[in-house]
Design an enzyme around this catalytic site. Structure first.
Site, PDB file in Angstrom:
ATOM      1  N   ASP A  98       0.858  -1.165   0.000  1.00 27.90           N
ATOM      2  CA  ASP A  98       0.000   0.000   0.000  1.00 27.90           C
ATOM      3  C   ASP A  98       0.905   1.229   0.000  1.00 27.90           C
ATOM      4  O   ASP A  98       1.853   1.297   0.783  1.00 27.90           O
ATOM      5  CB  ASP A  98      -0.873  -0.013   1.263  1.00 27.90           C
ATOM      6  N   ASP A 199      -3.129   4.611  -2.238  1.00 24.15           N
ATOM      7  CA  ASP A 199      -4.216   5.158  -1.430  1.00 24.15           C
ATOM      8  C   ASP A 199      -4.667   6.533  -1.932  1.00 24.15           C
ATOM      9  O   ASP A 199      -3.837   7.418  -2.137  1.00 24.15           O
ATOM     10  CB  ASP A 199      -3.717   5.275   0.022  1.00 24.15           C
ATOM     11  N   GLU A 253      -6.344   3.769  -5.850  1.00 22.46           N
ATOM     12  CA  GLU A 253      -7.663   3.885  -5.212  1.00 22.46           C
ATOM     13  C   GLU A 253      -8.189   5.278  -5.528  1.00 22.46           C
ATOM     14  O   GLU A 253      -7.555   6.272  -5.184  1.00 22.46           O
ATOM     15  CB  GLU A 253      -7.541   3.689  -3.697  1.00 22.46           C
ATOM     16  N   HIS A 325     -11.189  -3.670   2.942  1.00 26.91           N
ATOM     17  CA  HIS A 325     -11.120  -3.336   4.376  1.00 26.91           C
ATOM     18  C   HIS A 325     -11.954  -2.106   4.746  1.00 26.91           C
ATOM     19  O   HIS A 325     -12.073  -1.792   5.925  1.00 26.91           O
ATOM     20  CB  HIS A 325      -9.662  -3.098   4.765  1.00 26.91           C
ATOM     21  N   ASP A 326     -12.492  -1.378   3.759  1.00 26.87           N
ATOM     22  CA  ASP A 326     -13.318  -0.194   4.033  1.00 26.87           C
ATOM     23  C   ASP A 326     -14.805  -0.466   3.835  1.00 26.87           C
ATOM     24  O   ASP A 326     -15.626   0.415   4.074  1.00 26.87           O
ATOM     25  CB  ASP A 326     -12.953   0.943   3.054  1.00 26.87           C
TER      26      ASP A 326
HETATM   27  O1  TEU Z   1      -9.762   5.144   1.831  1.00 24.96           O
HETATM   28  C1  TEU Z   1     -10.179   6.287   1.163  1.00 24.96           C
HETATM   29  C2  TEU Z   1     -11.561   6.617   1.297  1.00 24.96           C
HETATM   30  O2  TEU Z   1     -12.086   7.407   0.530  1.00 24.96           O
HETATM   31  C3  TEU Z   1     -12.265   6.048   2.437  1.00 24.96           C
HETATM   32  O3  TEU Z   1     -12.439   7.068   3.342  1.00 24.96           O
HETATM   33  C4  TEU Z   1     -13.529   5.445   2.058  1.00 24.96           C
HETATM   34  O4  TEU Z   1     -14.310   6.323   1.324  1.00 24.96           O
HETATM   35  C5  TEU Z   1     -14.246   5.133   3.308  1.00 24.96           C
HETATM   36  O5  TEU Z   1     -13.447   4.307   4.077  1.00 24.96           O
HETATM   37  C6  TEU Z   1     -15.494   4.416   3.010  1.00 24.96           C
HETATM   38  O6  TEU Z   1     -16.151   4.337   4.211  1.00 24.96           O
HETATM   39  C7  TEU Z   1      -8.406   4.965   1.991  1.00 24.96           C
HETATM   40  C8  TEU Z   1      -8.140   3.708   2.790  1.00 24.96           C
HETATM   41  O7  TEU Z   1      -8.580   2.589   2.072  1.00 24.96           O
HETATM   42  C9  TEU Z   1      -8.780   3.845   4.130  1.00 24.96           C
HETATM   43  O8  TEU Z   1      -8.659   2.671   4.892  1.00 24.96           O
HETATM   44  C10 TEU Z   1      -8.110   5.004   4.833  1.00 24.96           C
HETATM   45  O9  TEU Z   1      -8.757   5.239   6.059  1.00 24.96           O
HETATM   46  C11 TEU Z   1      -8.144   6.275   4.000  1.00 24.96           C
HETATM   47  O10 TEU Z   1      -7.788   6.057   2.640  1.00 24.96           O
HETATM   48  C12 TEU Z   1      -7.146   7.270   4.545  1.00 24.96           C
HETATM   49  O11 TEU Z   1      -5.844   6.849   4.280  1.00 24.96           O
END
Ligand code: TEU
Ligand code: CA
Length: 552
Positions: A98, A199, A253, A325-326
């Protein structure tokens, strides 16, 4: 179409904190991953994407990095990392890392320096502005609730943080920031890693002047940094300076990207990235925001996927994922995590692995892990969830209603420990896990899956094998059938004389599929199905969540 290893690959995402704990401290670690490599080899995946493993105070589970050149204490040492890379490579598995460079931790040395004084050499590594009277520099809001600005007394200015207060945004307009990032990327690539997942990479360029957003709803300010003015210039520079020098894969992403924007990131002739993660499918059940959940429709699902297929066709390449994971667990969100859990997990896998694009599996998906419903907010760990909950409580909302939304959309749904067996804590740790395990681990776990030849696990294994055997599954074009049907998702694919027919019943009802005559006349060979051969004699009557793939 050009053949590429990363088009043919299947990626498996590991959230190290929740994967496997080798030393009983309740936190998954690198040694734990090494111990489970043979399991991944058995599954047949080609690439592992590791969520951040760099040194971090863990305000956002590793997405707040304090040292890009070191490993998080809880996860192990650099020596462990080298062994992991080595052991994975020995098994023919690649590893991508990442890359979190929109922001750092506020404990990163650059930020510690930056906040010291206005003339510090690192001041301009971040985005500092004067307030407007007693207010922040503009009205932008953070992804994790509240203003996107944090006041800092030392210099009487504010810094920008699109995410947590402990995640200050880097200033990419500063050439030295870009140089440092590229240097760090090379350092990891020279160790032999196989690429990066980047990210929020489409947020790195902010509109000059950081204007107020006149639209005060949802994420305020989004349009002033998503796909900002210089993002492509910076990615092309990154490609020239770093990426083009290695045989690697990259996936960005990119929240808020349309296929038109997407082409600018991934078209082959633009020399930026190989793939991006689009969010349109993930937004399919969002109302005013992600927590405001509305029912989704299969026709919308198909429309979005087709739009992305057509949008990138022949000029770029898609990624295909239904969770990470989100996001909530896919079987709970798009399938049925009760009566038809196994069937619908297999159905969704059928889609992910037979659509055109590189499939991404999120850990636990391959055994059909589900969302979790913790009884109390105390059980939750995710900063996004907790900040939102607290903000809403302060506004007077009903705690039980908030929990209901968290059950559907909270990020911890995906972050409960991997369920390895039916022993205490699902065999994830011998200690106290950093987050509780899902109580359904006695029913859903790897040990059980490996003992049952009809398990979700073996279905994934077979899908992955089929992908290796039939190029049409990777490269074939797509023709949708029954486009307006709310229950049936069906398509044919074609590549160099090979033809594929994918039929999926996305509903709990039995549905008769009436194939067009030209398909009925073909000699069909069944490649895979989630119901038994015996039952298939029913011909074109599809059971709940039934999926079949034919070669013709
Ligand atoms: O996620 C980016 C992001 O836009 C997230 O906030 C997403 O929209 C949200 O989790 C949905 O609920 C990335 C990573 O994948 C995330 O884990 C991190 O928290 C975020 O960036 C900050 O680095
Ligand atoms: Ca551990």
């Amino acid at each position: 179409m050009e053949r590429k290893w990363w088009k043919e690959a299947v990626v498996y995402q590991i959230y190290p904190r929740s994967f496997y704990d080798s030393n009983g401290d309740g936190i998954g670690d690198l040694k734990g991953i090494i111990e489970k490599l043979d399991y991944l080899k058995e599954l047949g995946v080609d690439v592992i994407w590791l969520n951040p493993i760099y040194k971090s105070p863990n305000a956002d589970n590793g997405y707040d990095i304090s040292d890009y050149y070191d490993i998080m204490d809880e996860f192990g040492t650099m020596e462990d990392f080298h062994r992991l890379l080595d052991e994975a490579h020995k098994r023919g598995i690649k590893i991508i890392m990442d890359l979190v460079v929109n922001h750092t931790s506020d404990e990163h040395i650059w930020f510690i320096e930056s906040r010291k004084s206005k003339d510090n050499p690192y001041r301009d590594f971040y985005i500092w502005r004067k307030g407007k009277g007693n207010n922040p520099p503009n009205n932008w809001t953070s992804f994790f609730s509240g203003s996107a600005w944090q006041y800092d007394e030392t210099t009487d200015e504010y810094y920008l943080h699109l995410f947590a207060v402990k995640q200050p945004d880097l200033n990419w307009d500063n050439e030295n920031v870009r140089k440092e990032v590229f240097k760090m990327m090379k350092w990891w690539l020279d160790k032999g890693i196989d690429g990066f997942r980047m990210d929020v990479i489409n947020f790195i360029s902010k509109v000059e002047g950081l204007p107020d957003d006149e639209n005060e709803e949802g994420l305020i300010g989004f349009k002033y940094y998503a796909n900002g003015p210089k993002v492509h210039e910076y990615l092309q520079e990154m490609n020239r300076e770093v990426l083009s020098k290695y045989d690697i894969m990259t996936v960005g992403e990119t929240p808020g990207v349309t296929p038109e924007d997407g082409r600018l990131y991934v078209n082959y002739d633009r020399n930026e990235l190989n793939m991006i993660f689009q969010f349109e499918l993930m937004d399919i059940d969002s109302g005013k925001n992600k927590w405001d959940v509305k029912p989704w429709k299969l026709t919308d699902f198909k429309r979005i996927m087709l739009k992305w297929y057509e949008g990138l066709k022949e000029k770029g390449w898609n990624s295909v994922y239904l969770n990470n994971h989100d996001q909530p667990r896919m079987v709970s969100r798009f399938g049925d995590d009760k009566e038809y859990r196994v069937e619908s997990a297999k159905l969704l896998a059928t889609f992910v692995h037979t659509w055109q694009g590189t499939p991404y599996i999120y850990q636990g998906e391959e055994i059909g892990m589900t969302n979790v419903r913790f009884p109390s907010i105390e059980d939750y760990r995710d900063i996004e969830t907790l900040n939102w909950y607290n903000e809403m409580i302060q506004k007077g909302h009903d705690p039980q209603k908030l929990l209901e939304a968290i059950y559907k959309k909270g990020r911890d749904n995906a972050r409960t420990p991997m369920q390895w067996d039916d022993s205490e804590n699902a065999g994830f740790t011998t200690g106290k896990p950093w987050i509780k395990v899902n109580p359904n681990y006695k029913e859903i776990n790897v040990k059980k899956a490996l003992e049952d030849k009809n398990s979700v696990f073996y279905y994934y294994k077979k899908l992955i094998e089929l992908r290796k055997k039939y190029p049409v599954i990777v490269y074939g074009d797509i023709n949708l059938l029954f486009e307006d049907d709310e229950k049936i998702f069906a398509y044919t694919r074609h590549f160099e004389g090979q033809n594929l027919l994918v039929l999926m019943n996305f509903s709990k009802d039995e549905v008769e599929i009436n194939l067009p005559r030209e398909l009925l006349e073909k000699d069909m060979k069944l490649l895979i199905s989630n119901y038994s051969e015996e039952e298939l004699k029913r011909n074109m009557l599809f059971k709940p969540y039934e999926a079949r793939v034919y070669l013709f």
